[in-house]
Design an enzyme around this catalytic site. Structure first.
Site, mmCIF file in Angstrom:
data_model
loop_
_atom_site.group_PDB
_atom_site.id
_atom_site.type_symbol
_atom_site.label_atom_id
_atom_site.label_comp_id
_atom_site.label_asym_id
_atom_site.label_seq_id
_atom_site.Cartn_x
_atom_site.Cartn_y
_atom_site.Cartn_z
ATOM 1 N N LYS A 192 0.847 -1.196 0.000
ATOM 2 C CA LYS A 192 0.000 0.000 0.000
ATOM 3 C C LYS A 192 0.880 1.243 0.000
ATOM 4 O O LYS A 192 1.560 1.528 0.979
ATOM 5 C CB LYS A 192 -0.916 0.073 1.218
ATOM 6 C CG LYS A 192 -1.971 1.193 1.078
ATOM 7 C CD LYS A 192 -2.601 1.590 2.392
ATOM 8 C CE LYS A 192 -1.860 2.730 3.055
ATOM 9 N NZ LYS A 192 -1.928 4.013 2.310
ATOM 10 N N GLU A 267 10.510 1.737 10.121
ATOM 11 C CA GLU A 267 11.481 2.811 9.897
ATOM 12 C C GLU A 267 10.709 4.107 10.068
ATOM 13 O O GLU A 267 9.852 4.453 9.248
ATOM 14 C CB GLU A 267 12.096 2.692 8.495
ATOM 15 C CG GLU A 267 13.381 3.499 8.335
ATOM 16 C CD GLU A 267 13.122 4.930 7.938
ATOM 17 O OE1 GLU A 267 13.252 5.807 8.834
ATOM 18 O OE2 GLU A 267 12.798 5.193 6.787
ATOM 19 N N GLU A 401 10.088 16.391 14.862
ATOM 20 C CA GLU A 401 10.410 16.291 13.444
ATOM 21 C C GLU A 401 9.591 17.322 12.662
ATOM 22 O O GLU A 401 8.403 17.132 12.415
ATOM 23 C CB GLU A 401 10.124 14.875 12.944
ATOM 24 C CG GLU A 401 10.735 14.567 11.604
ATOM 25 C CD GLU A 401 10.565 13.111 11.218
ATOM 26 O OE1 GLU A 401 11.439 12.591 10.508
ATOM 27 O OE2 GLU A 401 9.575 12.483 11.622
#
Length: 508
Positions: A192, A267, A401
């Site tokens: 996906k 990740e 982030e």
């Protein structure tokens, strides 16, 4: 704004019509059963780039069923490794033949510069070739010291059906960090892509088919995380999930997959430091810092968005980075000279701007940039290259982030302080050190809490070297030998040769 380097030319050839992305299930392209689709508007050019089928539980179930059947009947998993490798190498050849077509679509969907999209797609072919080499060279162990009549053999077998979920920022590269390695191991897959950048993944179906991959071995379902991604992480016929994306979503996947004890490889995010010592090659360091924060518009898990500079050189080094930042070419992503393109969505642009405004309100100093902006003929989905100093380690812009072209500057006085600042993060994806002193570099490398540590460089990557993070940057590894082994189960075979086993039950 006038002192930045802006390229607004729009003379590059555009798509003649939106790309029609469809699901690829059991070797066939299909539309959604309910007919639903989604459109992707280019963040840089404002045109409809693609119209994609929008998947539901129906398509997801069908894809998982197809992958399960393909694994269980051995049409791929029990092929000789040389045959699997031949298919992967053919895919690599086809990727190289289609780089331009892939890169244009990816540039228009994501807003990244086309030079970077070309590099991503071209480099992906090397990942497929390296995975092919691992298929042919993988091996287990044998133990012939267990006794005169015992032979022990450790074999490695494919884990089974793998759900592969990829993000929008490097859609083709990250897919190629996962899929060919899973296929090399003998697994079957359901993929996906992000609904923001679905097209290059959908286009891969053609290449897999042309390369001779058996139907059902790789299935592609387009759509949102709910329902497609959520079913891919919980379904009982899925043996493993590999995901790249945000830490928050990674935690959700770990929890949902835990109910069936699936293997999970993640990740996730990064807040990556580069530490610059006074004896470093400052010219090269400044260039690498500039590259590290603006590459892919800063929308990169490996972005070096946090630099830690020795206080003796901080002023001069920041001036050098600001001067280089002014020369970075940003604007039309379809022009070969552009280095910084558009922000992926308006919401994400607002998030970046929010971090900057919050830092300024808390007393930080903007040395360059700090605003979203419009580019003539291309719209307003751009953010200025931004350098901010006067920050403190507790600020959100330093700890979280930002995922944009925003660089923050901290200073240090000693090696221990530099390492402490570098490790003062919930993330541990990558880090860098700049010094001509090998002892400084080695100590930093050994003490840095990061999955990759670069010395006097930034973001050099190779298929042979595994990639992944510590702490909340993820678990497991991608690419390299260790990334390949994520998709394998270890099985011990214990064989008694002859009939020397003493009876357990004594007969009268």
């Amino acid at each position: 704004m006038s002192d930045l380097t802006i390229f607004a030319d729009q003379t590059t050839e555009m798509l003649k019509a939106p790309y029609q992305a469809r699901h690829y299930i059991d070797g066939t392209y299909v539309d959604s059963a309910d007919g639903r689709t989604s459109e992707r508007i280019s963040p840089s050019h404002g045109i409809v780039v693609s119209q994609a089928a929008l998947g539901s539980a129906v398509e997801t179930e069908a894809a998982i069923k197809s992958a399960r059947a393909a694994f269980d009947d051995g049409r791929w998993s029990r092929l000789p490794a040389k045959d699997r490798a031949a298919v992967l190498n053919k895919v690599a050849d086809l990727i190289e033949q289609n780089v331009e077509r892939l890169a244009v679509i990816e540039t228009l969907e994501s807003g990244k510069p086309i030079s970077q999209a070309r590099g991503e797609c071209n480099g992906a072919a090397d990942l497929w070739r390296y995975a092919a080499s691992l298929a042919r060279t993988a091996h287990g162990d044998s133990h012939n010291t267990l006794g005169a009549d015992i032979l022990g053999v450790v074999v490695k077998e494919p884990i089974g059906v793998v759900s592969v979920i990829t993000p929008w920022n490097f859609p083709f590269w990250i897919l190629s960090q996962k899929l060919p390695f899973a296929l090399a191991a003998g697994c079957t897959c359901v993929v996906k892509p992000s609904e923001v950048t679905p097209s290059t993944t959908a286009m891969l179906g053609d290449l897999l088919q042309e390369a001779g991959l058996p139907a059902g071995v790789c299935n592609i379902v387009l759509g949102y995380g709910d329902p497609v991604g959520s079913l891919m992480t919980t379904h009982s016929d899925v043996d493993m999930v590999t995901f790249t994306g945000s830490t928050a979503v990674g935690k959700m996947i770990t929890k949902s997959a835990g109910d069936s004890l699936k293997k999970v490889a993640l990740e996730l995010g990064g807040k990556n430091p580069q530490v610059i010592f006074p004896d470093a090659d400052l010219e090269n360091a400044a260039d690498a810092v500039t590259f590290g924060v603006y590459f892919n518009v800063g929308q990169c898990c490996n972005s070096s968005s946090r630099i830690i500079v020795h206080e003796d050189i901080a002023d001069a080094f920041v001036e050098r980075v600001v001067a280089l930042s002014r020369k970075v070419v940003f604007g039309n992503p379809l022009h070969a000279d552009t280095q910084v393109g558009a922000i992926v969505t308006p919401d994400h642009q607002a998030k970046i701007d929010g971090y900057v405004k919050e830092a300024v309100a808390a007393g930080a100093e903007v040395c360059l940039g700090g605003h979203h902006m419009s580019v003539a003929g291309l719209g307003s989905q751009f953010y200025e290259p931004t350098v901010i100093r006067g920050v403190t380690p507790d600020m959100a812009i330093v700890r979280e982030e930002v995922f944009g072209p925003v660089l923050t500057v901290l200073t240090f006085r000693s090696l221990d302080e530099a390492i402490a600042l570098a490790n003062d993060s919930t993330y541990g994806l990558s880090a860098g050190v700049w010094s001509e002193n090998v002892h400084t570099c080695l100590e930093f490398c050994r003490r840095a809490e990061a999955g990759t540590v670069w010395t006097n460089t930034w973001m050099d990557g190779f298929p042979e070297l595994s990639f992944g993070g510590m702490k909340q940057s993820g678990q497991g590894r991608e690419i390299g030998k260790y990334g390949y082994e994520e998709f394998l189960e270890v099985k011990s075979l214990v064989m008694r040769i002859g009939r020397t086993r003493a009876p357990w039950v004594k007969m009268a």
